[in-house]
Scaffold this motif. Structure first.
Motif, mmCIF file in Angstrom:
data_model
loop_
_atom_site.group_PDB
_atom_site.id
_atom_site.type_symbol
_atom_site.label_atom_id
_atom_site.label_comp_id
_atom_site.label_asym_id
_atom_site.label_seq_id
_atom_site.Cartn_x
_atom_site.Cartn_y
_atom_site.Cartn_z
ATOM 1 N N LEU A 78 1.091 -1.247 0.095
ATOM 2 C CA LEU A 78 -0.063 -0.093 -0.134
ATOM 3 C C LEU A 78 1.039 1.297 0.007
ATOM 4 N N LEU A 79 1.841 1.318 0.848
ATOM 5 C CA LEU A 79 2.560 2.551 0.583
ATOM 6 C C LEU A 79 3.538 2.653 -0.377
ATOM 7 N N ASP A 80 3.664 1.652 -1.190
ATOM 8 C CA ASP A 80 4.478 1.545 -2.531
ATOM 9 C C ASP A 80 3.727 2.357 -3.440
ATOM 10 N N ALA A 81 2.297 1.907 -3.352
ATOM 11 C CA ALA A 81 1.303 2.399 -4.191
ATOM 12 C C ALA A 81 0.862 3.663 -4.115
ATOM 13 N N GLU A 82 0.547 4.192 -2.673
ATOM 14 C CA GLU A 82 -0.008 5.386 -2.326
ATOM 15 C C GLU A 82 0.626 6.259 -1.317
ATOM 16 N N GLY A 83 1.879 5.877 -1.017
ATOM 17 C CA GLY A 83 2.875 6.617 -0.327
ATOM 18 C C GLY A 83 2.576 6.881 1.074
ATOM 19 N N LEU A 84 3.058 7.702 1.981
ATOM 20 C CA LEU A 84 2.626 7.849 3.384
ATOM 21 C C LEU A 84 1.225 8.438 3.739
ATOM 22 N N GLU A 85 0.964 9.390 2.706
ATOM 23 C CA GLU A 85 -0.175 9.963 2.904
ATOM 24 C C GLU A 85 -1.626 9.006 2.500
ATOM 25 N N GLY A 86 -1.150 7.890 1.728
ATOM 26 C CA GLY A 86 -2.328 6.940 1.335
ATOM 27 C C GLY A 86 -2.430 5.907 2.302
ATOM 28 N N LEU A 87 -1.425 5.536 3.286
ATOM 29 C CA LEU A 87 -1.710 4.633 4.322
ATOM 30 C C LEU A 87 -2.765 4.864 5.339
ATOM 31 N N ASN A 88 -3.659 4.131 5.498
ATOM 32 C CA ASN A 88 -4.766 4.199 6.762
ATOM 33 C C ASN A 88 -5.262 2.940 7.086
ATOM 34 N N MET A 89 -5.684 2.561 8.198
ATOM 35 C CA MET A 89 -6.046 1.207 8.481
ATOM 36 C C MET A 89 -7.322 0.899 7.651
ATOM 37 N N ARG A 90 -8.270 1.727 7.350
ATOM 38 C CA ARG A 90 -9.283 1.247 6.330
ATOM 39 C C ARG A 90 -8.872 0.798 5.070
ATOM 40 N N SER A 91 -7.875 1.442 4.424
ATOM 41 C CA SER A 91 -7.680 1.182 3.250
ATOM 42 C C SER A 91 -6.692 -0.342 3.438
ATOM 43 N N LEU A 92 -5.643 -0.214 4.273
ATOM 44 C CA LEU A 92 -5.045 -1.498 4.792
ATOM 45 C C LEU A 92 -6.157 -2.763 4.985
ATOM 46 N N GLY A 93 -7.197 -2.518 5.689
ATOM 47 C CA GLY A 93 -7.966 -3.592 6.055
ATOM 48 C C GLY A 93 -8.766 -3.882 4.640
ATOM 49 N N LYS A 94 -9.081 -3.092 3.903
ATOM 50 C CA LYS A 94 -9.704 -3.301 2.703
ATOM 51 C C LYS A 94 -8.664 -4.446 1.705
ATOM 52 N N ARG A 95 -7.470 -3.981 1.638
ATOM 53 C CA ARG A 95 -6.279 -4.735 0.869
ATOM 54 C C ARG A 95 -6.563 -6.288 1.595
ATOM 55 N N LEU A 96 -6.529 -6.379 3.060
ATOM 56 C CA LEU A 96 -6.518 -7.440 3.580
ATOM 57 C C LEU A 96 -7.679 -8.327 3.652
ATOM 58 N N ASN A 97 -8.821 -7.588 3.285
ATOM 59 C CA ASN A 97 -10.080 -8.230 3.143
ATOM 60 C C ASN A 97 -10.609 -8.574 4.575
ATOM 61 N N SER A 98 -10.193 -7.495 5.404
ATOM 62 C CA SER A 98 -10.375 -7.444 6.936
ATOM 63 C C SER A 98 -10.982 -6.381 7.348
ATOM 64 N N ALA A 99 -11.580 -6.064 8.552
ATOM 65 C CA ALA A 99 -12.116 -5.060 9.010
ATOM 66 C C ALA A 99 -10.775 -4.449 9.762
ATOM 67 N N ALA A 100 -10.723 -2.994 9.749
ATOM 68 C CA ALA A 100 -9.679 -2.391 10.267
ATOM 69 C C ALA A 100 -9.470 -2.451 11.656
ATOM 70 N N THR A 101 -10.443 -2.839 12.371
ATOM 71 C CA THR A 101 -10.192 -2.939 13.888
ATOM 72 C C THR A 101 -9.482 -4.129 13.906
ATOM 73 N N ALA A 102 -9.459 -5.429 13.312
ATOM 74 C CA ALA A 102 -8.823 -6.409 13.352
ATOM 75 C C ALA A 102 -7.135 -6.145 13.255
ATOM 76 N N VAL A 103 -6.688 -4.993 12.429
ATOM 77 C CA VAL A 103 -5.437 -4.892 12.312
ATOM 78 C C VAL A 103 -4.974 -4.324 13.546
ATOM 79 N N TYR A 104 -5.437 -3.574 14.474
ATOM 80 C CA TYR A 104 -5.113 -3.242 15.918
ATOM 81 C C TYR A 104 -4.623 -4.186 16.726
ATOM 82 N N TRP A 105 -5.249 -5.584 16.561
ATOM 83 C CA TRP A 105 -4.582 -6.665 17.214
ATOM 84 C C TRP A 105 -3.285 -6.914 17.180
ATOM 85 N N HIS A 106 -2.757 -6.575 15.884
ATOM 86 C CA HIS A 106 -1.141 -6.994 15.955
ATOM 87 C C HIS A 106 -0.288 -5.777 15.946
ATOM 88 N N VAL A 107 -1.056 -4.474 15.478
ATOM 89 C CA VAL A 107 0.040 -3.273 15.426
ATOM 90 C C VAL A 107 -0.712 -2.302 16.271
#
Length: 232
Positions: free
Chosen positions: A18-47
């Motif tokens: 995601l960072l490679d494609a969108e840069g620092l400004e494009g990184l957020n938990m919602r976009s990351l969760g979408k790429r992972l096919n997961s809820a953004a809240t699930a990411v917070y269990w790990h980071v």
């Protein structure tokens, strides 16, 4: 993807993509969760948060740099190889160059690279603070050369997000910059020789030229030490 099937490694790898494609400004938990096919809240269990994720992603990419075996190659060959690999890595991940301005990176990946870098310059004959200075000089040279590509990638993304034609806007900027440059004799000579399209870019092989000039200087300091009573 439920949180119990996510792993930290999956999250970090996807964050890098995601960072490679969108840069620092494009990184957020919602976009990351979408790429992972997961809820953004699930990411917070790990980071912990976005900054923590940038640090984790930023540390992992250092593993892309090959660490030459100093038992089989000389220090200059090893130093050149690591510098070229670092330059290529920063080119693949231009967001990391931006992140240096707002994050203090640490972790096993960067530490492993930094430790081996010191070993290279100790093998050359530098000791203590001088090995740090030699390693730091090469690192900052590479970082400075990577800055232009990182800035161009960030600017292009920003212009595209603003709804404009990034290529047209960049071309308009270059036209105005060229008009100003033509008022100065050396810049005018370069423009007349290389053309306006090359005004903002360095000549071919500038990175290689500068890197080898830097190593020449380090070798000269090593060679001069006996005549200076052992001081570098």
């Amino acid at each position: 993807m439920p949180r119990d099937t996510l792993t930290r490694d999956q999250i970090i790898r996807t964050a890098i993509e995601l960072l490679d494609a969108e840069g620092l400004e494009g990184l957020n938990m919602r976009s990351l969760g979408k790429r992972l096919n997961s809820a953004a809240t699930a990411v917070y269990w790990h980071v912990k948060n976005k900054d923590n994720l940038v640090l984790l992603a930023g540390d992992q990419v250092w593993d892309e740099i090959t660490l030459p075996d100093l038992r089989t190659v000389d220090w200059r060959t090893a130093g050149t190889s690591m510098a070229v690999d670092l330059y290529a890595m920063l080119g693949r991940h231009p967001w990391l160059v931006q992140a240096f301005g707002s994050h203090l990176f640490y972790g096993e990946g960067k530490a492993r690279h930094d430790d081996h870098s010191l070993a290279v310059y100790e093998a050359a004959g530098f000791a203590g603070a001088q090995a740090d200075q030699a390693a730091g000089a090469v690192f900052t040279f590479v970082l400075g050369n990577a800055l232009s590509a990182s800035a161009a990638a960030s600017l292009t993304r920003r212009l595209s997000r603003d709804g404009g034609n990034a290529q047209e806007l960049l071309q308009d900027t270059m036209t105005r910059a060229t008009e100003i440059a033509m008022r100065f004799p050396r810049l005018r000579g370069r423009l007349e020789t290389a053309g306006a399209a090359d005004y903002a870019g360095a000549p071919e092989e500038s990175f290689e030229f500068g890197l080898q000039a830097l190593f020449d200087g380090l070798e000269d300091r090593l060679a001069a030490r006996p005549a200076q009573g052992g001081a570098a």
